[in-house]
Design a protein around this motif. Structure first.
Motif, PDB file in Angstrom:
ATOM      1  N   ILE A 147       8.914  15.508  23.698  1.00  0.00           N
ATOM      2  CA  ILE A 147       8.031  14.665  24.485  1.00  0.00           C
ATOM      3  C   ILE A 147       8.307  14.219  25.723  1.00  0.00           C
ATOM      4  N   LEU A 148       9.614  13.937  25.862  1.00  0.00           N
ATOM      5  CA  LEU A 148      10.201  13.344  27.045  1.00  0.00           C
ATOM      6  C   LEU A 148      10.963  14.337  27.991  1.00  0.00           C
ATOM      7  N   HIS A 149      11.712  14.899  27.378  1.00  0.00           N
ATOM      8  CA  HIS A 149      12.759  15.916  28.183  1.00  0.00           C
ATOM      9  C   HIS A 149      12.045  17.173  28.724  1.00  0.00           C
ATOM     10  N   ARG A 150      10.987  17.579  27.689  1.00  0.00           N
ATOM     11  CA  ARG A 150      10.345  18.915  27.991  1.00  0.00           C
ATOM     12  C   ARG A 150       9.224  19.198  27.733  1.00  0.00           C
ATOM     13  N   PRO A 151       8.093  18.301  28.332  1.00  0.00           N
ATOM     14  CA  PRO A 151       6.488  18.386  27.944  1.00  0.00           C
ATOM     15  C   PRO A 151       5.906  19.200  27.776  1.00  0.00           C
ATOM     16  N   ILE A 152       6.004  20.017  28.848  1.00  0.00           N
ATOM     17  CA  ILE A 152       5.091  20.996  29.300  1.00  0.00           C
ATOM     18  C   ILE A 152       5.983  22.626  29.076  1.00  0.00           C
ATOM     19  N   ASN A 153       5.441  23.474  28.719  1.00  0.00           N
ATOM     20  CA  ASN A 153       5.995  24.890  28.630  1.00  0.00           C
ATOM     21  C   ASN A 153       4.991  25.862  29.053  1.00  0.00           C
ATOM     22  N   ALA A 154       5.494  26.411  29.839  1.00  0.00           N
ATOM     23  CA  ALA A 154       4.787  27.751  30.485  1.00  0.00           C
ATOM     24  C   ALA A 154       5.331  29.019  29.778  1.00  0.00           C
ATOM     25  N   ALA A 155       4.660  30.094  29.820  1.00  0.00           N
ATOM     26  CA  ALA A 155       5.215  31.355  29.614  1.00  0.00           C
ATOM     27  C   ALA A 155       5.627  32.081  30.852  1.00  0.00           C
ATOM     28  N   PRO A 156       6.539  33.085  30.678  1.00  0.00           N
ATOM     29  CA  PRO A 156       7.193  33.671  31.816  1.00  0.00           C
ATOM     30  C   PRO A 156       5.916  34.565  32.434  1.00  0.00           C
ATOM     31  N   ASN A 157       6.197  34.531  33.521  1.00  0.00           N
ATOM     32  CA  ASN A 157       5.173  35.573  34.385  1.00  0.00           C
ATOM     33  C   ASN A 157       5.543  36.911  34.387  1.00  0.00           C
ATOM     34  N   CYS A 158       5.157  37.799  33.588  1.00  0.00           N
ATOM     35  CA  CYS A 158       5.535  39.144  33.479  1.00  0.00           C
ATOM     36  C   CYS A 158       5.652  39.886  34.913  1.00  0.00           C
ATOM     37  N   ALA A 159       4.478  39.605  35.492  1.00  0.00           N
ATOM     38  CA  ALA A 159       4.614  40.353  36.892  1.00  0.00           C
ATOM     39  C   ALA A 159       5.602  40.364  37.722  1.00  0.00           C
ATOM     40  N   ILE A 160       6.584  39.275  37.755  1.00  0.00           N
ATOM     41  CA  ILE A 160       7.752  39.265  38.540  1.00  0.00           C
ATOM     42  C   ILE A 160       8.778  40.168  38.199  1.00  0.00           C
ATOM     43  N   ARG A 161       8.672  40.982  36.908  1.00  0.00           N
ATOM     44  CA  ARG A 161       9.530  41.670  36.577  1.00  0.00           C
ATOM     45  C   ARG A 161       9.938  42.856  37.756  1.00  0.00           C
ATOM     46  N   THR A 162       9.197  43.638  38.136  1.00  0.00           N
ATOM     47  CA  THR A 162       9.187  44.614  39.133  1.00  0.00           C
ATOM     48  C   THR A 162       9.737  44.059  40.487  1.00  0.00           C
ATOM     49  N   LYS A 163       9.681  42.831  40.777  1.00  0.00           N
ATOM     50  CA  LYS A 163      10.015  42.205  41.939  1.00  0.00           C
ATOM     51  C   LYS A 163      11.445  41.618  42.051  1.00  0.00           C
ATOM     52  N   LEU A 164      12.085  41.655  40.889  1.00  0.00           N
ATOM     53  CA  LEU A 164      13.624  41.248  40.951  1.00  0.00           C
ATOM     54  C   LEU A 164      14.511  42.309  41.598  1.00  0.00           C
TER      55      LEU A 164
ATOM     56  N   PRO B 235       4.847  25.938  40.517  1.00  0.00           N
ATOM     57  CA  PRO B 235       5.421  24.724  40.172  1.00  0.00           C
ATOM     58  C   PRO B 235       6.470  24.842  38.967  1.00  0.00           C
ATOM     59  N   TYR B 236       7.320  23.797  39.138  1.00  0.00           N
ATOM     60  CA  TYR B 236       8.649  23.895  38.453  1.00  0.00           C
ATOM     61  C   TYR B 236       8.714  24.402  37.039  1.00  0.00           C
ATOM     62  N   THR B 237       7.697  24.037  35.988  1.00  0.00           N
ATOM     63  CA  THR B 237       7.690  24.430  34.861  1.00  0.00           C
ATOM     64  C   THR B 237       7.491  25.834  34.940  1.00  0.00           C
ATOM     65  N   GLN B 238       6.983  26.647  35.874  1.00  0.00           N
ATOM     66  CA  GLN B 238       6.761  28.073  35.926  1.00  0.00           C
ATOM     67  C   GLN B 238       8.124  28.623  36.092  1.00  0.00           C
ATOM     68  N   ALA B 239       8.815  28.142  36.955  1.00  0.00           N
ATOM     69  CA  ALA B 239      10.047  28.771  37.365  1.00  0.00           C
ATOM     70  C   ALA B 239      11.078  28.740  36.288  1.00  0.00           C
ATOM     71  N   VAL B 240      10.867  27.646  35.498  1.00  0.00           N
ATOM     72  CA  VAL B 240      11.827  27.262  34.430  1.00  0.00           C
ATOM     73  C   VAL B 240      11.647  28.377  33.575  1.00  0.00           C
ATOM     74  N   ALA B 241      10.357  28.637  33.129  1.00  0.00           N
ATOM     75  CA  ALA B 241       9.821  29.744  32.211  1.00  0.00           C
ATOM     76  C   ALA B 241      10.287  30.928  32.585  1.00  0.00           C
ATOM     77  N   ASN B 242      10.225  31.314  33.756  1.00  0.00           N
ATOM     78  CA  ASN B 242      10.594  32.448  34.527  1.00  0.00           C
ATOM     79  C   ASN B 242      12.144  32.891  34.348  1.00  0.00           C
ATOM     80  N   SER B 243      12.943  31.675  34.375  1.00  0.00           N
ATOM     81  CA  SER B 243      14.252  31.833  34.328  1.00  0.00           C
ATOM     82  C   SER B 243      14.710  32.575  33.059  1.00  0.00           C
ATOM     83  N   ARG B 244      14.012  32.684  32.117  1.00  0.00           N
ATOM     84  CA  ARG B 244      14.165  33.434  30.659  1.00  0.00           C
ATOM     85  C   ARG B 244      14.166  34.782  30.960  1.00  0.00           C
ATOM     86  N   LEU B 245      13.008  35.153  31.627  1.00  0.00           N
ATOM     87  CA  LEU B 245      12.830  36.560  31.874  1.00  0.00           C
ATOM     88  C   LEU B 245      13.904  36.995  32.727  1.00  0.00           C
ATOM     89  N   VAL B 246      14.317  36.348  33.860  1.00  0.00           N
ATOM     90  CA  VAL B 246      15.283  36.981  34.701  1.00  0.00           C
ATOM     91  C   VAL B 246      16.562  37.093  33.998  1.00  0.00           C
TER      92      VAL B 246
END
Length: 555
Positions: free
Chosen positions: A88-105, A184-195
């Motif tokens: 609730i304090l440290h990670r209140p919002i979670n996004a899903a990784p953006n699969c579309a960046i897969r081919t752009k890495l 947004p930061y939460t999306q970059a955080v989520a994308n870091s898992r995929l990367v």
């Protein structure tokens, strides 16, 4: 509440900035900027702020944080958002990784055969790219991973690559995930898992298809790139039954990672050896810190305590202009300087870990020695200034003593650095003892700022402040302080003690004096203790007290 505080503060700042400043084009970053400002130019601050506002507005309704959700991205697999990713304090919002960046890495290779022009390595077109490149599997491989709003072409990234190639015959791969590291930061955080999973699969491909060895891989991540590297390490451990040799975590990102479970952030199980350099380990509210103070590696370095770094206290054109009180500024000028000043100060400490690591690769004579200690306070009081036990000290940076790593042990090492490059210093432990109160001296407790100036065979130091805070000096007590000089002084032959009262107590007609007992002691990094005899034991406020060398002995 943390998110609410962020949004309230940003809501007050953004309208004023946007009223006087046009937003820059999307995804625009300079190709070369000064090392300490690579991650974020001042012109991108409104974009970053805007991204954080969208963070709270666009995504809050997209996922129910108490519910397990899964996002699947083809060959990279699925990314469930389980309960350990929510707080609730440290990670209140979670996004899903953006699969579309897969081919752009993109993976960019440089070797000593192609130091200037990088080669694109494509996991999905291996034969035409990796097979035709200068990649040599028998070489050790370095993988450099940038963080939020950063790019592989920026100066620090390229400088690290160049230093590696100067030091040894390596494959140096720079991961470019700029397609997924924008606000947004939460999306970059989520994308870091995929990367991270992409990086793991890329490394496994090099091992399986080209004969590289897993123990030859060293991943270096900065900020959000740190956790990306550790997600790669975790994936390799869980799916391939082996471990990366080393991960270097340079000021790991704090927001959305600090105080979270090990499955969410970097932790020692992600590689055989993980070393961290923590340079901005403060909470983002209220200190505007971007890193994390939490130890996440086997060996965790905290230069200057791991928070505000020397030289980062008063940065920016706003601070430089403050002294010019007669200058007339329009509202636009003031806002322009405010934006740039905020940005420079905002990222200075966060980038310092990068500078320390880059400097450490090829500047062995100027290495930064660090000492294991329980707390930074104990270190500053000289309680840990010894290398007699070789397990209690290590070089900071590339040549860290990896043999100090032990499973399930997270050691903390502390050191002092300079305020600008080169960042290495010569450290000393200074000790003084005060006389007990007698009828003759009528010694009293004094409180003041104390400085010492060292004079050696190769030069003199500046007046070195013994403590950032006023020292309470009580009769009969011994005080020890860590100090550092930017220059090599050679053999110190004399020193000058100076203090200024800060008690604000008025003692009419009486000079404020501290009374020294015996000699002053100075211990150098070789642990040689030198004794200095003061010309007199009574040291008056605002008077220089000279002390000359008399003898030395081993600790």
């Amino acid at each position: 509440m943390l998110l609410a505080c962020q949004l309230v503060i940003l809501a007050l700042v953004v309208p004023a900035i946007l009223a006087f400043r046009r937003l820059p084009p999307q995804n625009v970053l300079p190709d070369t900027v000064p090392l300490q400002y690579d991650a974020l130019s001042s012109k991108l601050l409104p974009k970053l702020i805007r991204g954080h506002l969208l963070d709270g507005v666009q995504q809050r309704g997209t996922l129910n944080d108490g519910e397990q959700r899964t996002s699947c991205c083809g060959d990279l697999g699925c990314f469930p958002i389980t309960s350990d990713f929510f707080h609730i304090l440290h990670r209140p919002i979670n996004a899903a990784p953006n699969c579309a960046i897969r081919t752009k890495l993109k993976m960019r290779l440089n070797t000593r055969e192609n130091p200037d022009k990088s080669e694109f390595l494509d996991l999905y077109d291996s034969a035409a790219t990796i097979g035709q490149s200068h990649f040599q599997p028998q070489r050790p491989t370095k993988v450099i991973i940038h963080g939020l709003m950063d790019r592989y072409v920026l100066r620090w990234n390229r400088q690290m690559m160049e230093e590696f190639l100067l030091e040894g015959d390596y494959n140096v791969i720079r991961l470019d995930w700029s397609a997924g590291n924008q606000p947004p930061y939460t999306q970059a955080v989520a994308n870091s898992r995929l990367v991270g999973v992409f990086t793991a699969q890329f490394i496994k491909h090099l091992v399986d298809e080209y004969g590289a060895r897993m123990q030859d891989f060293h991943l270096i991540g900065h900020s959000l790139g740190t956790h990306t590297a550790c997600y790669a390490g975790e994936h390799i451990r869980l799916n391939y039954g082996t471990l990366l040799q080393r991960i270097t975590a340079l000021d790991p990102a704090g927001p959305y990672f600090e105080n979270m479970p090990p499955t969410v952030r970097c932790d020692p199980t992600d590689a055989n050896f993980i070393d961290t350099i923590i340079s901005d380990g403060q909470y983002i509210i209220p200190n505007m810190g971007l890193g994390s103070s939490q130890p996440m590696g086997h060996i965790n370095f905290y230069p200057n305590g791991g928070t505000l770094q020397p030289g980062c206290e008063n940065l920016g054109p706003l601070n430089r202009a403050a002294a010019d009180s007669l200058r007339l500024m329009t509202a636009f000028d003031l806002l322009e300087m405010l934006t740039e000043s905020m940005t420079e100060t905002f990222i200075c400490s966060h980038m310092r870990a990068l500078m320390m690591f880059v400097e450490s690769i090829n500047t062995a004579p100027c290495s930064i020695c660090s000492y294991e200690c329980t707390t930074y306070t104990d270190f500053l009081e000289g309680k840990c200034f010894s290398c007699k036990d070789a397990t209690k000290c290590s070089k900071l940076g590339y040549f860290v003593n990896a043999s100090l790593a032990h499973p399930n042990v997270q050691n903390k090492f502390y050191t002092l650095t300079a305020d600008a490059t080169p960042l290495c210093t010569t450290m000393y432990k200074f000790q003084m003892t005060l006389q007990n109160k007698t009828k003759e001296n009528q010694a009293k407790t004094a409180k003041g700022m104390v400085k010492v100036t060292l004079h050696g065979t190769r030069g003199s130091s500046n007046a070195l402040l013994l403590s950032e805070n006023a020292v309470t000096m009580e009769p009969g007590k011994t005080y020890r302080f860590m100090v550092e000089s930017r220059r090599d002084l050679g053999v110190v032959h004399s020193l000058v003690l100076y203090w200024v009262d800060s008690s604000h107590l008025v003692d009419v007609g009486k000079a404020k004096i501290i009374h020294l007992h015996g000699n002053l002691l100075l211990t150098d990094q070789s642990e040689l203790i030198s004794e200095f005899q003061p010309t007199q034991s009574a040291v008056k406020e605002k008077r220089n007290q000279l002390a000359s060398f008399v003898t030395s002995h081993s600790q």
